[in-house]
Design a protein around this motif. Structure first.
Motif, PDB file in Angstrom:
ATOM      1  N   VAL A 136      45.605  37.725  32.511  1.00  0.00           N
ATOM      2  CA  VAL A 136      44.579  38.443  33.261  1.00  0.00           C
ATOM      3  C   VAL A 136      45.264  39.585  34.000  1.00  0.00           C
ATOM      4  O   VAL A 136      46.182  39.359  34.797  1.00  0.00           O
ATOM      5  N   PRO A 167      43.770  37.646  40.886  1.00  0.00           N
ATOM      6  CA  PRO A 167      42.864  36.760  40.137  1.00  0.00           C
ATOM      7  C   PRO A 167      43.275  35.295  40.290  1.00  0.00           C
ATOM      8  O   PRO A 167      44.400  34.977  40.667  1.00  0.00           O
ATOM      9  N   ALA A 190      48.573  36.038  35.798  1.00  0.00           N
ATOM     10  CA  ALA A 190      48.086  37.332  36.291  1.00  0.00           C
ATOM     11  C   ALA A 190      49.223  38.344  36.190  1.00  0.00           C
ATOM     12  O   ALA A 190      50.319  38.100  36.713  1.00  0.00           O
ATOM     13  N   CYS A 202      44.808  32.148  39.037  1.00  0.00           N
ATOM     14  CA  CYS A 202      45.879  32.069  38.042  1.00  0.00           C
ATOM     15  C   CYS A 202      46.827  30.929  38.384  1.00  0.00           C
ATOM     16  O   CYS A 202      46.813  30.374  39.484  1.00  0.00           O
ATOM     17  N   PHE A 251      45.564  42.782  36.642  1.00  0.00           N
ATOM     18  CA  PHE A 251      44.988  43.238  37.908  1.00  0.00           C
ATOM     19  C   PHE A 251      45.774  44.444  38.391  1.00  0.00           C
ATOM     20  O   PHE A 251      46.926  44.655  37.999  1.00  0.00           O
ATOM     21  N   ASP A 282      42.449  45.795  43.709  1.00  0.00           N
ATOM     22  CA  ASP A 282      42.070  44.524  43.085  1.00  0.00           C
ATOM     23  C   ASP A 282      42.583  43.343  43.905  1.00  0.00           C
ATOM     24  O   ASP A 282      43.688  43.391  44.470  1.00  0.00           O
TER      25      ASP A 282
END
Length: 433
Positions: A261, A272, A236, A274, A263, A269
């Motif tokens: 990913v 995520p 992430a 991860c 964020f 947010d």
């Protein structure tokens, strides 16, 4: 890919504006332009990207080594590469001149012509002759006159240039060709981009055909990059207004070695799912209130305590600390993973290329005893706990306390140093997940 270096006589001479105007001139001729930046800067490349819609390559011999410099040059693509220099041409241990030498690229000198004509030619001649006297393999081929009017002013500059120094045009003195600045440098490219009309007006005054003819292609690198096998891990990466200082080569290497990913902590947010987290540098001090309220930082604190690997660079270190106090004296709670209280200052606290040596236990980004090179530039200082643990001894630079960098807790590492993927640090990071 042919290229050249746009170098300045000094800092503040207008290299970034000249670079954007040259890129615009090439684009109007239908050429694909690859922008690049000599040195470790993140901000000027953001303007390159805003103007060309292409990621600007980072070219720094200290961060990458000469072989890595060539590899990063050729990771770019296009008809012509325009490399913006840093500071003055010969300034610094890994200067713009060193980049031009390593890549065998010609140098176009940006000279401030606001109050001179013949003196512009004398300045350019001096920069060219200095290369020979200093035994430097630097080929100054001509000038772009910054803040120069047309007519008599332009003719005076052109006619004064001796043989071997070409006149490639000028940047007109216009208010809309100025980029405002703040601490750390200019405003970012998406915050204060130059208008299309302003860039067109500057491009009208440049000889794009002559600049292209002056460009040369560097030799291809002898050694290939290490194979980029995916680890299967998920990383992430914070990506918002507070975390925006990431080298293109680092993004590329992370994507080659892992699933990335993105964020945005300042936009609310969540963190995520991860296997590891990377918090790049940026401007957390400008978004401290939003970070303090971010659910992602709360989740990150819990997961870091459970052993999730987390890497924070500069701004990332600040966000991982217990608190962040702004210049105005407002204190905001941060993730609280690392035992440090961070305070912003009016003047910068460190600005240098750095070299760090991993301590006996090693760390997320380097093995025990391994040296790693990076860059630091920050206005904050960290007051760390008495029992704080550090991952690195500082061989060059300031680090966190003048002797150490890499504050560590659980499997979290926070440094003031920004490192490039060529250092191997991000390979080591994803392999540890």
């Amino acid at each position: 890919m042919r290229g050249f270096v746009l170098a300045g006589t000094a800092s503040g001479v207008g290299k970034t504006v000249a670079t954007l105007a040259v890129c615009r001139a090439f684009q109007r001729e239908g050429r694909v332009v690859q922008p690049a930046k000599a040195g470790p800067d993140f901000i000027d490349p953001s303007h390159h990207t805003a103007a060309t819609w292409r990621a600007s390559r980072t070219l720094d011999p200290w961060l990458q080594g000469e072989a890595g410099l060539l590899r990063n040059y050729y990771r770019g693509s296009g008809d012509v590469c325009v490399v913006e220099g840093m500071m003055g041409l010969y300034d610094g241990t890994t200067s713009t001149a060193a980049v031009a030498e390593a890549l065998s690229l010609p140098v176009v000198l940006v000279v401030d012509a606001k109050a001179g004509m013949e003196s512009v030619a004398a300045t350019a001649l001096g920069f060219r002759e200095y290369a020979a006297r200093a035994d430097r393999d630097v080929d100054v081929v001509g000038v772009v006159a910054q803040r120069a009017h047309g007519g008599r002013h332009e003719r005076g500059i052109r006619e004064a240039l001796p043989d071997g120094l070409d006149y490639f045009g000028r940047i007109p003195p216009r208010d809309d060709l100025e980029i405002p600045d703040r601490h750390l440098g200019l405003l970012m490219g998406d915050e204060s981009p130059l208008s299309a009309d302003a860039l067109d007006a500057a491009a009208d005054c440049l000889d794009a055909a002559a600049l292209f003819d002056a460009a040369r292609a560097p030799p291809k690198p002898d050694d290939a990059e290490d194979p980029a096998e995916s680890t299967g891990a998920t990383v992430a990466v914070a990506d918002d207004a507070a975390f925006r200082f990431v080298y293109p080569g680092t993004r590329e290497r992370l994507r080659e070695r892992a699933e990335v990913v993105a964020f945005a902590p300042t936009l609310g947010d969540d963190l995520p799912d991860c296997d590891g987290v990377y918090l790049p540098g940026g401007y957390p001090e400008l978004h401290a209130d939003a970070l303090a309220k971010s659910p992602a930082l709360d989740v990150l604190a819990d997961r870091a305590a459970d052993g999730l690997p987390v890497l924070g660079e500069c701004g990332g270190l600040m966000a991982l600390a217990e608190s962040l106090t702004t210049v105005e004296g407002e204190t905001h709670g941060m993730a609280g993973v690392l035992p440090a209280e961070v305070r912003m200052h009016e003047r910068y606290q460190a600005l240098d290329h750095v070299e760090l040596r991993a301590r006996s236990e090693g760390t997320l980004t380097a093995r025990a005893g391994e040296a790693i090179r990076g860059h630091e530039f920050h206005y904050s200082g960290a007051d760390v706990a008495d029992d704080a643990r550090f991952a690195f001894d500082v061989a060059r630079g300031s680090g966190i306390d003048g002797e150490h960098d890499g504050l560590t807790e659980y499997r979290t590492l926070g440094t003031y140093a920004h490192v490039h993927a060529e250092s191997g640090a991000f390979d080591r990071f994803v392999e540890s997940l």
